[in-house]
Design an enzyme around this catalytic site. Structure first.
Site, short mmCIF file in Angstrom:
data_model
loop_
_atom_site.label_atom_id
_atom_site.label_comp_id
_atom_site.label_asym_id
_atom_site.label_seq_id
_atom_site.Cartn_x
_atom_site.Cartn_y
_atom_site.Cartn_z
N PRO A 91 -14.02 -10.50 12.72
CA PRO A 91 -12.88 -10.65 12.58
C PRO A 91 -12.61 -10.71 13.67
O PRO A 91 -12.89 -10.02 15.31
CB PRO A 91 -11.97 -10.16 11.79
CG PRO A 91 -13.16 -10.14 10.11
CD PRO A 91 -14.67 -9.97 11.27
N CYS A 92 -11.78 -11.16 14.73
CA CYS A 92 -10.57 -11.72 16.16
C CYS A 92 -9.57 -9.93 16.46
O CYS A 92 -9.96 -9.09 17.47
CB CYS A 92 -10.10 -12.56 16.28
SG CYS A 92 -11.62 -13.97 16.23
N PRO A 93 -8.89 -10.00 15.25
CA PRO A 93 -7.44 -8.63 15.73
C PRO A 93 -7.91 -7.36 16.58
O PRO A 93 -7.59 -7.18 16.96
CB PRO A 93 -7.43 -8.45 14.20
CG PRO A 93 -7.65 -9.86 13.54
CD PRO A 93 -8.81 -10.03 13.94
#
Length: 436
Positions: A91-93
């Protein structure tokens, strides 16, 4: 497993999304045995296409597991120790410039967990990709902790910031890539070189934009003869499909695109010559790199929900970029060419302050760190680095007279700990169906 050109290359992919990386790795010569994805619509797309590819080549159908990648009831890394490559787009967030950049404090952070999974699986190579934000000074210590852990596990690892536009994709889309290889393969690895041809939005989309007879399509394509801004897939925590924040929408507008949503179809013959169209999901898929016979991909539509398909496309790793990196890894695993021995030696994304603190058991002052680094950083920069470190690591500060001293403590990142706060946060988000 044998070396050489006849060697069978297998891959397990985590946080696989709708399969942009999967397709690129397939085209690079890797055969998936397992893919793990949380989102059911993306997993349906993945299963549909990986099953087709396996059938076309007479290979065993890979397993597509749906659920939290860190849940041992979904899959157990220890059961998959005979694999060439562990890959994923965690995941990037936690690292996104558009977000709060909480790093280890974000329950979605799985980068450190993925490193530990690699330690349990012992693949020959690891490929993990993320957003450009992870390359920034804020995460220097985090990056160094990843590199050092890979070194402890017997890998040489390094980072590289690559842009999709350099690999035939008509958008910028910078991605921060980590490649780790076992010591015997690392000397054979070289980062892929950009291709000489730049593809533009107009060239990629003219055929689709003109498909329904819009008279302005040709003029539109001439105006759009540029690279697109990065497509933003968004998350379930935020609204429906649009093409990014205000600045990105302005860039799309200059290309002749309305970024406030996604269209069902291209403009028809009655649309004004100077009409500003929205893009369809098929157009967005082309801008993401699904273009041409080799890149055929059938997206599950989530029971007709256009937003689901858009998110699958927008959050994907462009297949041509994955193919370029996958081909470089495959070449290294086959030990093609002469070993160069340079992978892991470039210090651009390393953090010497983290290393200096980590190598000490006790508390040390800013002056001690400056001296240990040979005076390459001034006191203000060292303080700034320590402040960044405090966001991802426990930092114990003690006064020695009037001088503060520092000791680097535990990494807060989730690595599989049973008592980690991620478990409660993840369960809460799952109940609200807003995990990603």
């Amino acid at each position: 497993m044998t070396d050489g050109s006849e060697r069978k290359l297998t891959a397990i992919e985590i946080c696989a999304g709708a399969g942009g990386q999967s397709l690129g790795l397939h085209l690079a010569g890797f055969q998936h045995t397992l893919a793990v994805e949380l989102d059911r619509d993306a997993a349906a797309t993945l299963k549909r296409n990986l099953s087709r590819l396996a059938a076309e080549e007479g290979n065993a159908e890979p397993v597509v597991a749906v659920g939290d990648v860190a849940d041992l009831s979904v899959w157990d890394p220890r059961d998959h120790r005979d694999v060439s490559l562990l890959a994923g787009g965690v995941p990037c967030p936690p690292f996104s410039i558009a977000g709060k950049q909480l790093g280890s404090s974000d329950e979605r952070d799985l980068f450190a967990w993925a490193v530990e999974a690699a330690g349990q699986m012992k693949p020959d190579a690891v490929l993990l990709e993320n957003v450009r934000g992870l390359s920034m000074p804020r995460f220097a210590g985090y990056r160094q902790a990843v590199l050092d852990r890979f070194s402890e596990l017997g890998y040489r690892a390094d980072w590289r910031l690559l842009e999709a536009k350099d690999f035939g994709v008509p958008q910028l889309r910078p991605r921060f890539i980590l490649v780790a290889l076992r010591d015997e393969f690392a000397p054979y690895f070289a980062w892929p070189e950009p291709i000489p041809v730049v593809h533009t939005v107009g060239a990629a989309l003219y055929e689709l934009m003109a498909a329904n007879g819009w008279p302005g399509a040709e003029a539109w394509a001439r105006n759009a003869a540029r690279i697109a801004p990065t497509i933003v897939g968004g998350s379930k925590k935020h609204g429906g499909p649009d093409l990014g924040p205000t600045r990105a929408k302005r860039e799309w507008r200059s290309l002749g695109v309305d970024g406030l949503g996604v269209a069902d179809a291209a403009p028809g013959p009655d649309a004004p010559f100077d009409f500003v169209p929205k893009l369809t999901n098929e157009m967005l898929a082309r801008i993401q790199g699904w273009h041409g016979p080799e890149y055929e991909w059938d997206f599950a539509d989530g029971k007709g929900r256009k937003t689901s398909t858009y998110r699958q496309i927008g959050n994907a790793f462009p297949p041509p970029v994955a193919r370029a990196i996958g081909s470089a890894i495959a070449s290294a695993l086959r030990k093609d060419g002469q070993p160069a021995g340079e992978h892991g030696a470039i210090l651009q994304y390393h953090d010497e302050v983290y290393r200096a603190l980590r190598e000490q058991d006790g508390h040390v002052s800013i002056a001690w760190v400056r001296k240990a680094l040979g005076g390459t950083l001034d006191d203000a920069e060292i303080r700034r680095r320590i402040e960044f470190l405090s966001k991802d690591f426990e930092i114990d500060v003690r006064q020695r007279g009037s001088v503060p001293t520092y000791r680097l403590g535990d990494w807060r990142a989730f690595r599989g700990q049973e008592d980690h706060a991620r478990h409660e946060a993840f369960a809460s988000h799952r109940r609200r169906s807003k995990i990603s």
